[in-house]
Scaffold this motif. Sequence first.
Motif, PDB file in Angstrom:
ATOM      1  N   THR C 113     -46.060 -79.632  68.069  1.00 40.34           N
ATOM      2  CA  THR C 113     -46.171 -80.422  66.840  1.00 40.34           C
ATOM      3  C   THR C 113     -47.553 -80.249  66.220  1.00 40.34           C
ATOM      4  O   THR C 113     -47.690 -79.846  65.073  1.00 40.34           O
ATOM      5  CB  THR C 113     -45.925 -81.923  67.131  1.00 40.34           C
ATOM      6  N   ALA C 143     -34.808 -80.718  68.548  1.00 45.66           N
ATOM      7  CA  ALA C 143     -35.347 -81.317  67.326  1.00 45.66           C
ATOM      8  C   ALA C 143     -34.360 -82.269  66.672  1.00 45.66           C
ATOM      9  O   ALA C 143     -34.743 -83.103  65.847  1.00 45.66           O
ATOM     10  CB  ALA C 143     -35.723 -80.218  66.331  1.00 45.66           C
ATOM     11  N   GLY C 158     -38.750 -83.111  67.782  1.00 43.79           N
ATOM     12  CA  GLY C 158     -38.390 -84.082  66.741  1.00 43.79           C
ATOM     13  C   GLY C 158     -39.539 -84.262  65.761  1.00 43.79           C
ATOM     14  O   GLY C 158     -39.340 -84.342  64.537  1.00 43.79           O
ATOM     15  N   GLY C 159     -40.752 -84.313  66.293  1.00 41.39           N
ATOM     16  CA  GLY C 159     -41.924 -84.387  65.427  1.00 41.39           C
ATOM     17  C   GLY C 159     -42.072 -83.124  64.591  1.00 41.39           C
ATOM     18  O   GLY C 159     -42.406 -83.177  63.407  1.00 41.39           O
ATOM     19  N   MET C 162     -39.615 -83.187  61.563  1.00 41.65           N
ATOM     20  CA  MET C 162     -40.023 -84.093  60.488  1.00 41.65           C
ATOM     21  C   MET C 162     -41.261 -83.531  59.772  1.00 41.65           C
ATOM     22  O   MET C 162     -41.382 -83.647  58.559  1.00 41.65           O
ATOM     23  CB  MET C 162     -40.310 -85.489  61.047  1.00 41.65           C
ATOM     24  N   LEU C 163     -42.150 -82.908  60.526  1.00 42.23           N
ATOM     25  CA  LEU C 163     -43.331 -82.304  59.901  1.00 42.23           C
ATOM     26  C   LEU C 163     -42.913 -81.176  58.954  1.00 42.23           C
ATOM     27  O   LEU C 163     -43.467 -81.040  57.853  1.00 42.23           O
ATOM     28  CB  LEU C 163     -44.289 -81.791  60.988  1.00 42.23           C
ATOM     29  N   GLN C 165     -40.303 -81.101  57.240  1.00 49.40           N
ATOM     30  CA  GLN C 165     -39.799 -81.741  56.017  1.00 49.40           C
ATOM     31  C   GLN C 165     -40.937 -82.250  55.141  1.00 49.40           C
ATOM     32  O   GLN C 165     -40.885 -82.118  53.911  1.00 49.40           O
ATOM     33  CB  GLN C 165     -38.838 -82.880  56.360  1.00 49.40           C
ATOM     34  N   THR C 166     -41.961 -82.832  55.752  1.00 47.38           N
ATOM     35  CA  THR C 166     -43.065 -83.325  54.915  1.00 47.38           C
ATOM     36  C   THR C 166     -43.843 -82.159  54.308  1.00 47.38           C
ATOM     37  O   THR C 166     -44.310 -82.249  53.175  1.00 47.38           O
ATOM     38  CB  THR C 166     -44.030 -84.241  55.709  1.00 47.38           C
ATOM     39  N   LEU C 167     -43.965 -81.086  55.064  1.00 48.71           N
ATOM     40  CA  LEU C 167     -44.637 -79.897  54.517  1.00 48.71           C
ATOM     41  C   LEU C 167     -43.842 -79.331  53.347  1.00 48.71           C
ATOM     42  O   LEU C 167     -44.385 -79.001  52.291  1.00 48.71           O
ATOM     43  CB  LEU C 167     -44.805 -78.829  55.605  1.00 48.71           C
ATOM     44  N   ASN C 168     -42.548 -79.238  53.533  1.00 46.36           N
ATOM     45  CA  ASN C 168     -41.690 -78.722  52.475  1.00 46.36           C
ATOM     46  C   ASN C 168     -41.779 -79.599  51.225  1.00 46.36           C
ATOM     47  O   ASN C 168     -41.870 -79.099  50.100  1.00 46.36           O
ATOM     48  CB  ASN C 168     -40.245 -78.678  52.985  1.00 46.36           C
TER      49      ASN C 168
ATOM     50  N   GLY D 146     -38.522 -86.641  56.447  1.00 44.02           N
ATOM     51  CA  GLY D 146     -39.957 -86.593  56.200  1.00 44.02           C
ATOM     52  C   GLY D 146     -40.254 -86.490  54.718  1.00 44.02           C
ATOM     53  O   GLY D 146     -39.957 -85.479  54.095  1.00 44.02           O
ATOM     54  N   ALA D 155     -44.028 -87.183  61.571  1.00 46.86           N
ATOM     55  CA  ALA D 155     -44.056 -86.422  62.827  1.00 46.86           C
ATOM     56  C   ALA D 155     -44.035 -87.380  64.016  1.00 46.86           C
ATOM     57  O   ALA D 155     -43.346 -87.143  65.013  1.00 46.86           O
ATOM     58  CB  ALA D 155     -45.290 -85.527  62.888  1.00 46.86           C
ATOM     59  N   GLY D 158     -40.440 -89.102  64.053  1.00 44.05           N
ATOM     60  CA  GLY D 158     -39.418 -88.150  64.484  1.00 44.05           C
ATOM     61  C   GLY D 158     -39.481 -87.948  65.995  1.00 44.05           C
ATOM     62  O   GLY D 158     -38.456 -87.896  66.681  1.00 44.05           O
ATOM     63  N   GLY D 159     -40.688 -87.885  66.525  1.00 46.27           N
ATOM     64  CA  GLY D 159     -40.846 -87.794  67.971  1.00 46.27           C
ATOM     65  C   GLY D 159     -40.362 -89.053  68.665  1.00 46.27           C
ATOM     66  O   GLY D 159     -39.717 -89.001  69.715  1.00 46.27           O
ATOM     67  N   MET D 162     -36.456 -89.059  68.909  1.00 45.80           N
ATOM     68  CA  MET D 162     -35.946 -88.157  69.943  1.00 45.80           C
ATOM     69  C   MET D 162     -36.268 -88.701  71.335  1.00 45.80           C
ATOM     70  O   MET D 162     -35.462 -88.600  72.247  1.00 45.80           O
ATOM     71  CB  MET D 162     -36.524 -86.754  69.761  1.00 45.80           C
TER      72      MET D 162
END
Lengths: 254, 254, 254, 254
Positions: C113, C143, C158-159, C162-163, C165-168, D146, D155, D158-159, D162
């Motif tokens: 992560t 994930a 999982g982290g 989600m990361l 998605q936030t980056l995207n 996210g 992040a 999300g962790g 899971m």
Amino acid sequence: MKPVCLIIGAGAGIGGNVGKRFAQAGYHTVLCRRSNKEGLDTMVQEIEQSGASASGFLLNAIEPGSIENCVATVEADIGPIEVVLFNLGAQIGDRSLKETSPKAFEMGWRLATFGLFRVASSVFPLMEERGKGTLLVTSATAAVRGNRGQHSHAAAMGGRRMLCQTLNAEFAPKGIHVAHIIVDGAVDAPDTLGKMLGPEKFQKLRESRGLEHDGLMLPAKMAETYFHLAQQHRSAWTHEIDMRSFSDLAWWNH
Amino acid sequence: MKPVCLIIGAGAGIGGNVGKRFAQAGYHTVLCRRSNKEGLDTMVQEIEQSGASASGFLLNAIEPGSIENCVATVEADIGPIEVVLFNLGAQIGDRSLKETSPKAFEMGWRLATFGLFRVASSVFPLMEERGKGTLLVTSATAAVRGNRGQHSHAAAMGGRRMLCQTLNAEFAPKGIHVAHIIVDGAVDAPDTLGKMLGPEKFQKLRESRGLEHDGLMLPAKMAETYFHLAQQHRSAWTHEIDMRSFSDLAWWNH
Amino acid sequence: MKPVCLIIGAGAGIGGNVGKRFAQAGYHTVLCRRSNKEGLDTMVQEIEQSGASASGFLLNAIEPGSIENCVATVEADIGPIEVVLFNLGAQIGDRSLKETSPKAFEMGWRLATFGLFRVASSVFPLMEERGKGTLLVTSATAAVRGNRGQHSHAAAMGGRRMLCQTLNAEFAPKGIHVAHIIVDGAVDAPDTLGKMLGPEKFQKLRESRGLEHDGLMLPAKMAETYFHLAQQHRSAWTHEIDMRSFSDLAWWNH
Amino acid sequence: MKPVCLIIGAGAGIGGNVGKRFAQAGYHTVLCRRSNKEGLDTMVQEIEQSGASASGFLLNAIEPGSIENCVATVEADIGPIEVVLFNLGAQIGDRSLKETSPKAFEMGWRLATFGLFRVASSVFPLMEERGKGTLLVTSATAAVRGNRGQHSHAAAMGGRRMLCQTLNAEFAPKGIHVAHIIVDGAVDAPDTLGKMLGPEKFQKLRESRGLEHDGLMLPAKMAETYFHLAQQHRSAWTHEIDMRSFSDLAWWNH
């Protein structure tokens, strides 16, 4: 006048037990099921003997007008429907694509998706006028993943779940609570699991996994959660929830 | 003999462009659409003039037997179907529950869910015998979340997605690849978005978000990914994929 | 000057094969891995002998500054990074909670992560200035669902998802494409699966499920999809995609 | 001896209210929070004045050993912990990637993911010996999607989700119930939302959306659902549930 709780799909499993739970709490429960007038009458009697209040209807949900008439009759003769439990299943067991006739595929949709659409179309305008109401929807793991052999069931349940979301998006702001309840496990229910397995296999399963093992979901216990959902304050509504026995793997684990 | 790629729902957007892409790559493409014989003929001619090979059929997918006959005819007269694109949409715009007639609700299912079931039931036994085949399914955001006003569409698409999963679970091990493609954005397509908005609004949208902005999804570019999916090696198949313009928010962000 | 493709986690599986694929297509590939200088040099030589272009670095991603320095060095000495593959895994096998030390739990996060966060923090400002770039992220089933014994791995993955998605959400509109690739199955990779199982078990698995059975994912074939994702037109970007062998059950089926 | 309910993250919102709810029902509630000894003492006094039973601890969850010592102390001095609420948030507001320092990113994980791991590692062995226990985990929408600016928070969450699944997979069969509660909306909580917005903005929001509008989630009402989850029969446990105000859009709708 007692508030009315309408159960569509009131067998001896989830439907009947949720009905009892609401009746105990002071609702007049209307139990609807497709067949077995005797079983239905017994359930109504049991509720009434406990000092609570109930009625029973035979209802063939697949028939055009049936759900609509039922809702109209209940509203006219009994009282305003405050809670509906939509509890019709459409599990027909695992069948390969070849074994899934177009008719069987359509039947799944007609019961499990279209039936819900018809219930909402009948009841929600009334609830909307009153500014409140609750629709509890029993759903299945097949609503979130499609397993082998589940063509009819999964397609119907996937549609059901998305419909619950569109209903929620339109009606939650109008005070109508829609809860989609994923039952992710086998329920200790003679009318559904029991019929699918046959009495002998069902009894064996109860002995090996159910009863004191609590590996089958007990509908009377599940009913507590159904009831709780209908009591949630409108600032804290649940739209999606899952349930399974402690000893069962969640659907996403294997 | 060229392998056959059958496009069900071949308008001037995704369907037509995917058809062209496969034709360029050496497939004989069979384009099927409900209406506009002239547009269909033009598409076929364009493909043939580029030196590739195509046929066109008018197909009313809602009609009983239509899809089944089409598959049988193509197999008998043209050749074994190697790839099918199921590209029928069922978006009818946002409608409140009250404005969603039972007929409209059913129509969504009939096109978008039952249509897919019928395609798979027709083609998969043939593909199974041949030990290979690909079914590409265009899907929509409504398959994974139900927005306000989308009762018919979301229920149909939710069913479609779960059906893709059950088909994949049964047929992937038999060499048939099912890919569920979530188109999460507006497509620069005159036959669908263009018709929904009307020519003027559509042109305005193209000027503000589309064209050099690339804010509308370009079907010719999307076709590259559809084509790629059909070429994936069987040790590395994709079942679910999403697509959107770089400048669009993903459905889960807001 | 060739565009640069930076591979973080370049073993003999996905990382190495994606590197080769981009090199074949005209990128200069920079291969980074933690250890095995010899293996790394061999990979670089193979690529160069095929007429393509590559460099290799040993990189201990866990070390503060390591990723940051690597990015800076590549940009200064080789050229602008156009594509990054983040391919660090953190699978340590199934361990009960008791057997999962705080250190092991943290290590999973640090690699899988935090490592991604550091890569994005280093490369995205540069890509943003250039108005384009691609970040391919190898991810795992963990994930999207947490299985027994996967405490460290699933929390990290999982982290990671989600990361992504936030980056995207922040960088897609700036022309930077982030793709989260769920590898849902065993990969035929000597450096990861091979090491986890040991040489004998790995060879047995290859014989029973891999090789001509294609039941293990072939990294050279997977690389085609990685490469395709980096070539998608910006009007049609994929953010999430899954991959598995045709003969494997999807994670949601059991 | 009363069963003990341990609240980690007991501000004036969800944590404090869940604490009160369990205290009312006969649990001894242990309230832990990072700072504000006065506020903590007031909460304990309020509970005791109502005839129920509580204790309070200041706990800096980020500090090594802090959670572990707290659990040990409570078990030694007060009694066996039957229910734990893990209620630490890690929302730091929206920050671009550039504005998210490695330290801030790590802090999110340390509080929201690693903190949960440490709680489970401390309490579950004890619960396992006793064959029962409940872990309620407050979570956020960021656990399932996210959004822009949420790098650290999403992040971490999300962790967290899971990890809840891996904990459930290992410990549900041992009688320990893990419930992951997605709070999908703004909570009427002075200690979190109130501090993030500042007193004026918070009051305005309360007037426009909260109070009689019920557009902010009322923690006292949410506590009813938390309490219900801890009372579910083991044949019918919920692992995942969401909550939001009736007037709020669900995260998947926009």
